[in-house]
Design an enzyme around this catalytic site. Structure first.
Site, mmCIF file in Angstrom:
data_model
loop_
_atom_site.group_PDB
_atom_site.id
_atom_site.type_symbol
_atom_site.label_atom_id
_atom_site.label_comp_id
_atom_site.label_asym_id
_atom_site.label_seq_id
_atom_site.Cartn_x
_atom_site.Cartn_y
_atom_site.Cartn_z
ATOM 1 N N GLY A 31 0.820 -1.262 -0.078
ATOM 2 C CA GLY A 31 0.179 0.089 -0.055
ATOM 3 C C GLY A 31 0.961 1.130 -0.151
ATOM 4 O O GLY A 31 2.032 1.250 -0.450
ATOM 5 N N GLY A 36 5.067 4.340 -9.034
ATOM 6 C CA GLY A 36 5.952 2.837 -9.012
ATOM 7 C C GLY A 36 5.001 1.833 -9.101
ATOM 8 O O GLY A 36 4.982 0.730 -10.014
ATOM 9 N N HIS A 37 4.134 1.573 -8.054
ATOM 10 C CA HIS A 37 3.168 0.528 -7.868
ATOM 11 C C HIS A 37 2.207 0.624 -9.093
ATOM 12 O O HIS A 37 1.965 -0.599 -9.714
ATOM 13 C CB HIS A 37 2.378 0.613 -6.723
ATOM 14 C CG HIS A 37 3.060 0.655 -5.444
ATOM 15 N ND1 HIS A 37 3.147 1.839 -4.676
ATOM 16 C CD2 HIS A 37 3.731 -0.340 -4.612
ATOM 17 C CE1 HIS A 37 4.146 1.407 -3.302
ATOM 18 N NE2 HIS A 37 4.248 0.191 -3.713
ATOM 19 N N GLY A 147 8.688 -5.156 -8.817
ATOM 20 C CA GLY A 147 9.581 -3.767 -9.061
ATOM 21 C C GLY A 147 10.953 -4.120 -9.053
ATOM 22 O O GLY A 147 11.508 -4.994 -8.239
ATOM 23 N N ASP A 150 13.178 -3.137 -5.853
ATOM 24 C CA ASP A 150 13.745 -3.948 -4.990
ATOM 25 C C ASP A 150 14.459 -5.352 -5.563
ATOM 26 O O ASP A 150 13.774 -6.266 -5.628
ATOM 27 C CB ASP A 150 12.431 -4.418 -4.192
ATOM 28 C CG ASP A 150 11.729 -3.313 -3.563
ATOM 29 O OD1 ASP A 150 12.274 -3.098 -2.313
ATOM 30 O OD2 ASP A 150 10.938 -2.819 -3.924
ATOM 31 N N SER A 186 7.386 4.179 -0.953
ATOM 32 C CA SER A 186 6.310 4.789 0.168
ATOM 33 C C SER A 186 7.024 5.566 1.359
ATOM 34 O O SER A 186 6.444 6.103 2.095
ATOM 35 C CB SER A 186 5.768 3.470 0.656
ATOM 36 O OG SER A 186 5.217 2.740 -0.483
HETATM 37 P P1 AMP Z 1 6.303 -2.393 -1.726
HETATM 38 O O1 AMP Z 1 4.914 -1.822 -1.473
HETATM 39 O O2 AMP Z 1 7.120 -1.333 -1.369
HETATM 40 O O3 AMP Z 1 6.345 -3.518 -0.842
HETATM 41 O O4 AMP Z 1 6.502 -2.606 -3.030
HETATM 42 C C1 AMP Z 1 5.414 -3.294 -3.847
HETATM 43 C C2 AMP Z 1 6.158 -3.586 -5.360
HETATM 44 O O5 AMP Z 1 6.179 -2.266 -5.907
HETATM 45 C C3 AMP Z 1 7.279 -4.311 -5.351
HETATM 46 O O6 AMP Z 1 7.550 -5.193 -6.432
HETATM 47 C C4 AMP Z 1 8.184 -3.202 -5.533
HETATM 48 O O7 AMP Z 1 9.541 -3.380 -5.957
HETATM 49 C C5 AMP Z 1 7.286 -2.252 -6.517
HETATM 50 N N1 AMP Z 1 8.041 -0.853 -6.363
HETATM 51 C C6 AMP Z 1 8.463 -0.041 -5.236
HETATM 52 N N2 AMP Z 1 8.750 0.929 -5.887
HETATM 53 C C7 AMP Z 1 8.859 0.888 -7.016
HETATM 54 C C8 AMP Z 1 9.312 2.022 -7.874
HETATM 55 N N3 AMP Z 1 9.851 3.104 -7.824
HETATM 56 N N4 AMP Z 1 9.400 1.644 -9.422
HETATM 57 C C9 AMP Z 1 8.609 0.416 -9.836
HETATM 58 N N5 AMP Z 1 8.253 -0.507 -8.731
HETATM 59 C C10 AMP Z 1 8.447 -0.285 -7.723
#
Ligand code: AMP
Length: 288
Positions: A31, A36-37, A147, A150, A186
């Site tokens: 969330g 990016g998400h 993404g 990570d 986030s």
């Molecule tokens: P998170 O909510 O941080 O667990 O991220 C969820 C998904 O979004 C993961 O696969 C992350 O790698 C991807 N993600 C987070 N930040 C970015 C970004 N800046 N660009 C592309 N994907 C992202």
């Protein structure tokens, strides 16, 4: 768009979509959604007919001194963003739904999880791989979108999926950045204006050494040292690691690294109380 919070409802919705012949794409997130998400949603829409976003702040991937309780949870805004982006189904379970009892079973990917982030966040990846496998078993998607931001995480998940024959295709999508280069995260909301300025050193240094390596100005080993130097000299930034590694094994590049391997430069640093990670793929000049 529907929102469900139980596994039964989730399975019902996904089964209906599958029965209608739809290809199911899944975007797992914690969330606090940003562009990016949403780029993962875009990729999912391009490649599947029914997009499931999971929103779950997974407690088992946070260490005791990490930011689990203060992690942002703007659910209503997230749901609006999902709706606008064309998500078909949001799965937003409570902790008790995902962990109804003390887990006795965990998924671990030794080796790949012991380095870089694993060194600084003990137990983090065990929590990540376990919850991702659980979520994949709940959603049962055809394809999952991750993404590159990570980098180590997506590598571990790919290894887990291959080793355990998880019937899902894995896609890794490029990192989305602010106009000035800062990788969207986030956790960026925690940065003060001054800290945000400091944080820019991360993407700038990565970009700088990418140019050096790709322009064949320096060897990857020398570029790794330069990356460390640049970031260690940045006031207000506490460097955890800055390194250039083999993108498949995460082994640090050395003079004996084959010139044909794909390389990636990775950084983790603390700015004030916020810990940020970033990386950039390097087109190894020697490969050209
Ligand atoms: P998170 O909510 O941080 O667990 O991220 C969820 C998904 O979004 C993961 O696969 C992350 O790698 C991807 N993600 C987070 N930040 C970015 C970004 N800046 N660009 C592309 N994907 C992202």
């Amino acid at each position: 768009m529907n929102t469900v919070s139980t596994i039964e409802k989730l399975r019902e919705e996904v089964a209906t979509a599958r029965l209608a012949g739809k290809r199911i794409g899944c975007v797992p997130t914690m969330g606090a959604l940003h562009a990016g998400h949403l780029s993962l949603v875009e990729a999912a829409k391009a490649e599947s007919d029914f997009v499931v976003m999971t929103i779950f702040v997974n407690p088992t991937q946070f260490g005791p001194n990490e930011d689990l309780t203060k992690y942002p949870r703007p659910l209503e805004e997230d749901l609006a963003k999902c709706r606008d982006a064309g998500v078909d189904l949001v799965f937003h379970p409570d902790v008790e739904v995902v962990y109804p009892r003390a887990n006795a079973t965990f998924v671990e990917v030794p080796g790949l999880s012991d380095v870089l982030e694993g060194t600084f966040r003990s137990g983090h990846f065990r929590g990540v791989t376990t919850v991702v496998l659980k979520l994949l078993n709940m959603v049962l998607p055809d394809v999952v979108f991750l993404g590159r931001k990570d980098f180590q995480q997506q590598l571990l998940i790919r290894q887990m999926v291959a080793d355990l024959d998880v019937p899902v295709e894995v896609r890794t999508c490029p990192t989305v950045r602010e106009e000035d280069g800062l990788a969207l995260s986030s956790r960026n909301v925690f940065l003060s204006r001054a800290e945000r300025e400091t944080a820019l050193a991360i993407s700038r240094s990565l970009e700088q050494i990418r140019r050096l390596v790709e322009g064949e100005a320096v060897s990857p080993v020398a570029a790794g040292s330069e990356l460390k130097r640049l970031l260690m000299e940045t006031d207000g930034l506490l460097l955890n690691y800055a390194t250039i590694v083999d993108a498949a094994t995460l082994e640090e590049v050395s003079e004996s690294t084959s010139p044909t391997v794909d390389l990636v430069a990775l950084v983790a640093a603390r700015i004030g109380s916020t810990r940020l990670i970033d990386n950039i793929p390097l087109c190894n000049a020697l490969k050209k």
